[in-house]
Design a protein around this motif. Structure first.
Motif, PDB file in Angstrom:
ATOM      1  N   ALA A   1       0.822  -1.214   0.000  1.00 23.85           N
ATOM      2  CA  ALA A   1       0.000   0.000   0.000  1.00 23.85           C
ATOM      3  C   ALA A   1       0.849   1.255   0.000  1.00 23.85           C
ATOM      4  O   ALA A   1       0.416   2.310  -0.482  1.00 23.85           O
ATOM      5  CB  ALA A   1      -0.935   0.001   1.201  1.00 23.85           C
ATOM      6  N   ALA A   2       2.056   1.172   0.559  1.00 21.95           N
ATOM      7  CA  ALA A   2       2.935   2.335   0.574  1.00 21.95           C
ATOM      8  C   ALA A   2       3.754   2.442  -0.703  1.00 21.95           C
ATOM      9  O   ALA A   2       3.954   3.539  -1.241  1.00 21.95           O
ATOM     10  CB  ALA A   2       3.870   2.257   1.783  1.00 21.95           C
ATOM     11  N   VAL A   3       4.217   1.307  -1.227  1.00 24.35           N
ATOM     12  CA  VAL A   3       5.133   1.320  -2.377  1.00 24.35           C
ATOM     13  C   VAL A   3       4.400   1.539  -3.701  1.00 24.35           C
ATOM     14  O   VAL A   3       4.822   2.346  -4.529  1.00 24.35           O
ATOM     15  CB  VAL A   3       5.941   0.007  -2.418  1.00 24.35           C
ATOM     16  CG1 VAL A   3       6.748  -0.083  -3.713  1.00 24.35           C
ATOM     17  CG2 VAL A   3       6.863  -0.077  -1.215  1.00 24.35           C
ATOM     18  N   LEU A   4       3.304   0.811  -3.910  1.00 20.76           N
ATOM     19  CA  LEU A   4       2.625   0.878  -5.211  1.00 20.76           C
ATOM     20  C   LEU A   4       2.077   2.270  -5.533  1.00 20.76           C
ATOM     21  O   LEU A   4       2.277   2.765  -6.644  1.00 20.76           O
ATOM     22  CB  LEU A   4       1.514  -0.175  -5.271  1.00 20.76           C
ATOM     23  CG  LEU A   4       2.006  -1.630  -5.257  1.00 20.76           C
ATOM     24  CD1 LEU A   4       0.830  -2.589  -5.321  1.00 20.76           C
ATOM     25  CD2 LEU A   4       2.963  -1.889  -6.416  1.00 20.76           C
ATOM     26  N   PRO A   5       1.372   2.951  -4.626  1.00 21.07           N
ATOM     27  CA  PRO A   5       0.930   4.310  -4.947  1.00 21.07           C
ATOM     28  C   PRO A   5       2.094   5.266  -5.198  1.00 21.07           C
ATOM     29  O   PRO A   5       2.004   6.145  -6.069  1.00 21.07           O
ATOM     30  CB  PRO A   5       0.133   4.727  -3.707  1.00 21.07           C
ATOM     31  CG  PRO A   5      -0.336   3.449  -3.113  1.00 21.07           C
ATOM     32  CD  PRO A   5       0.790   2.500  -3.345  1.00 21.07           C
ATOM     33  N   ALA A   6       3.197   5.089  -4.448  1.00 18.47           N
ATOM     34  CA  ALA A   6       4.363   5.946  -4.685  1.00 18.47           C
ATOM     35  C   ALA A   6       4.917   5.724  -6.074  1.00 18.47           C
ATOM     36  O   ALA A   6       5.258   6.677  -6.796  1.00 18.47           O
ATOM     37  CB  ALA A   6       5.433   5.670  -3.627  1.00 18.47           C
TER      38      ALA A   6
END
Length: 296
Positions: A89-94
């Protein structure tokens, strides 16, 4: 956490995939609006879900810091977020934001180059016509186009490009391209959106000239001589040429004066509601589940 958190995004993604594969039988103008709105809201729902889960994952790692997080941003239960889910959830949107930023930069560079060259015809024998939006924009054409087309065919091209500029189709394309860059499953929808804007301009050109056959012939003639390339602005013959020619040789589409606005409005209400529910659905579901024993 509970998996209801991902339900709005799942519904929006399903709707986007369905619209890309089975577009509604609407006038291209309404199809373009519907596709652009759905793609943009799906991307917003994806980022909202990612942000929501990432915040709660951070609260899982540092429970003492959760006291400083607004109540609306926290899940309705105290179950921890699994590491795999929280990290994704933190890596993919970034990563999606980086990809969207790069796409926006490429679009801006392409528009600047097109505007710089819009002052005079392109010095090439390839028939090219491009709608260049903006204060210093207009219709960029090549010497090959002016030389190869008849006056009637040139009128078709300029009416087509004028439609792109008049309806600001570059904004539709920007919405589709940025959403697809941030969320790769939306790429088919972005391609369908590009085709819808081209069909919209085709129909405007056919209505202005009063001869659908001439529009179809001009499109095929330019497409056969022009190298295939897509960019941040609308070129006359850049996508779905066969489908566009077949449509022009068929019956003109209905204007959908009633069905179009109703479907667009309904889709907008559903899309916005699901996107807004991204941050609140788990609270609502939990409240309903907790109230059931008291009800019975």
């Amino acid at each position: 956490m509970n998996w209801f958190t991902f339900l709005p995004l799942a519904i929006m993604l399903t709707l986007s995939v369905a619209l890309a594969r089975m577009p509604p039988r609407l006038h291209p103008s309404w199809s373009a609006r519907l596709l652009a709105t759905t793609g943009a809201m799906t991307a917003v729902a994806a980022f909202g879900t990612g942000f929501f889960v990432a915040v709660n994952y951070a609260a899982t790692l540092a429970p003492s810091a959760a006291a400083h997080v607004p109540e609306w941003a926290l899940f309705g239960d105290d179950r921890p977020v699994p590491d795999a889910v929280g990290i994704a959830a933190a890596v993919l949107p970034a990563a999606g934001l980086v990809a969207a930023g790069r796409t926006a930069a490429r679009r801006a560079a392409g528009l600047r180059a097109a505007r710089a060259g819009a002052r005079e015809p392109l010095d090439t024998g390839v028939p090219i016509a491009v709608a260049v939006p903006g204060r210093n924009g207009g219709v960029l054409v090549s010497r090959g186009l002016l030389r190869e087309l008849t006056p009637a065919e040139l009128r078709v091209v300029f009416q087509h490009e004028a439609s792109h500029l008049r309806h600001r189709h570059h904004r539709y394309l920007a919405a589709g391209d940025l959403a697809a860059a941030a969320l790769p499953p939306l790429r088919p929808l972005a391609a369908r959106l590009r085709l819808a804007t081209e069909r919209w301009a085709d129909e405007d050109a056919a209505e202005a000239t009063g001869d659908r056959a001439v529009v179809a012939r001009t499109l095929a003639k330019v497409a056969l001589a022009q190298p295939r390339a897509t960019g941040p602005v609308n070129a006359f013959a850049e996508s779905g040429v066969v489908e566009r020619v077949e449509a022009l040789l068929g019956t003109p589409p209905a204007k959908n004066a009633v069905a179009g606005p109703l479907l667009f409005t309904g889709n907008g209400v559903v899309s916005v509601s699901l996107t807004a529910a991204t941050l609140q659905l788990d609270h609502v579901v939990l409240s309903v589940l907790l109230s059931l024993p008291a009800f019975w």
